[in-house]
Design an enzyme around this catalytic site. Structure first.
Site: not given
Length: 432
Positions: A238, A242-243, A362
């Site tokens: 997911c 792109g962090g 998160c």
């Protein structure tokens, strides 16, 4: 604009946000576009007033006995900004675009600002319908955790090991008063200023050179603990913008294969430029052709690690998105739980025998965290939880202290516990 005029503007923007149930960023943008006289400093100050008011929406409404945008802003000036009633009264003169004068009741409420009889969810500034889940996650610390999530967030960056080091960046960014992160070996932190904002890091030369990325320390930490190693086959399922893909590439030292994909191909658009800037040479972006297309069909059952940064309510990021907590509804939570089950089932097909799935959200809600893992294990008996002690036993540092934040299957980070956003991590392993 005068400080009083900025307060009037904040009340106006809040009225738009609440009446139309729209994101704060959209309402602020529209307000700025229609009022060209407002400079950048004015817009920044108004945005901070709006976000601070949203952080303490429930407690301000209770103390002021009124849920109107005006009451929320006045309550925030007392509880967050620490202004006395007399100081607030001076700002509310009713003249030159200032808010109307305080009523006698408003003045009394500002003097007392009494929350003694407030329900727990009000004291915590958590939506009432979410309180049972939220309090189940944190038990006796629930009010403190809610208040921490109602605070202002710092700005964290992740040092890109492929191009720099933390010591070098601490020197390069010394003019911005950086602090080394407390947990991640790659984290550097910048505390918010009096205006609630951090420095403009995206204008720094190091950002353009790919020496760092803006990323919360909690996000860095769960990526690090996912278990990615050089030479492995790793999938960021997911990936979004792109962090975590970038963090994985650095951890892998450009060795092995790294695949990034997302069901929403539009979210992947920024990743190509970010990868080029970072120097990540082992990453391949797989863009699905349509909603039902499996872009990773050729590597089914081959991944050493599948990282699932699952869609969720985002309850762990309320410090950064205070408006989001008041817009989320029970139907959205049910939809996210469904999405989480689907993406975990997809990850199960990609992991090799002995391979690992790192499940990340998160969120601080148990239904999205331990609940999702429990459901997955019940439907996939070929997988078993990776003991937390093993997850924490990484060569990147000594993380044994994090065991005190263990949940049934994983690890729950939070602002009150660690100073990070509210991230959850649990790892499961496919049997040989």
């Amino acid at each position: 604009m005068t400080p009083a005029a900025r307060i009037s503007a904040a009340i106006e923007v809040l009225d738009d946000i609440i009446a139309r149930r729209r994101p704060a960023a959209d309402a602020l943008k529209d307000w700025g576009l229609s009022r060209r006289f407002a400079g950048s400093k004015d817009r920044a100050a108004i945005a901070t007033l709006v976000y601070d008011a949203l952080r303490r929406k429930s407690s301000s409404a209770f103390a002021m006995g009124d849920e109107s945008p005006r009451a929320l802003v006045l309550g925030m000036l007392a509880s967050v900004r620490g202004l006395e009633m007399e100081e607030i009264a001076e700002l509310c003169s009713g003249e030159n675009h200032a808010p109307a004068r305080l009523s006698e009741q408003e003045a009394r409420n500002l003097i007392t600002f009494d929350l003694d009889a407030a329900p727990d969810w009000v004291s915590a500034d958590v939506p009432e319908w979410l309180w049972p889940s939220f309090s189940a996650s944190f038990d006796t610390e629930a009010i403190t955790e809610g208040q921490a999530l109602a605070g202002r967030a710092p700005v964290d960056i992740r040092v890109n090991r492929l191009k720099s080091s933390r010591d070098k960046l601490l020197d390069d960014l010394a003019h911005l008063a950086p602090e080394p992160g407390a947990w991640s070996p790659d984290a550097i932190r910048f505390l918010p200023g009096p205006d609630g904002r951090g420095p403009s890091l995206q204008t720094e030369p190091g950002f353009f050179d790919g020496a760092f990325e803006i990323q919360d320390e909690g996000s860095q930490l769960v990526a690090l603990l996912s278990g990615a190693e050089p030479g492995q086959t790793v999938i960021d399922l997911c990936a979004g913008a792109g962090g975590k893909t970038l963090a994985l590439a650095a951890l892998m030292r450009n060795e092995g294969r790294l695949f990034a994909t997302d069901l929403d191909s539009r979210r992947l658009a920024p990743l190509h430029d970010r990868l080029a800037r970072s120097g990540a040479a082992n990453a391949e972006v797989r863009v699905p052709k349509n909603r039902g297309h499996e872009a990773l069909a050729d590597i089914m059952g081959q991944a050493d690690l599948v990282l699932v940064d699952a869609p969720c309510t985002g309850s762990g990021t309320w410090r950064r998105n205070p408006d989001a907590k008041w817009r989320v509804r029970p139907g959205a939570l049910a939809e996210r739980i469904k999405d989480q089950a689907e993406v975990l089932a997809r990850a199960a097909k990609l992991a090799r025998p002995g391979g690992r799935i790192a499940y990340i959200t998160c969120s601080v809600l148990p239904e999205e965290n331990d609940g999702a893992v429990e459901t997955f294990l019940g439907k996939h008996p070929g997988f078993a939880p990776v003991p937390l002690a093993e997850v924490l036993a990484t060569g990147e540092g000594d993380f044994r202290l994090l065991a005190r934040f263990a949940t049934r299957f994983g690890l729950q980070l939070s602002p009150n516990r660690m100073g990070t956003d509210g991230f959850y991590l649990a790892c499961v392993r496919r049997g040989d």
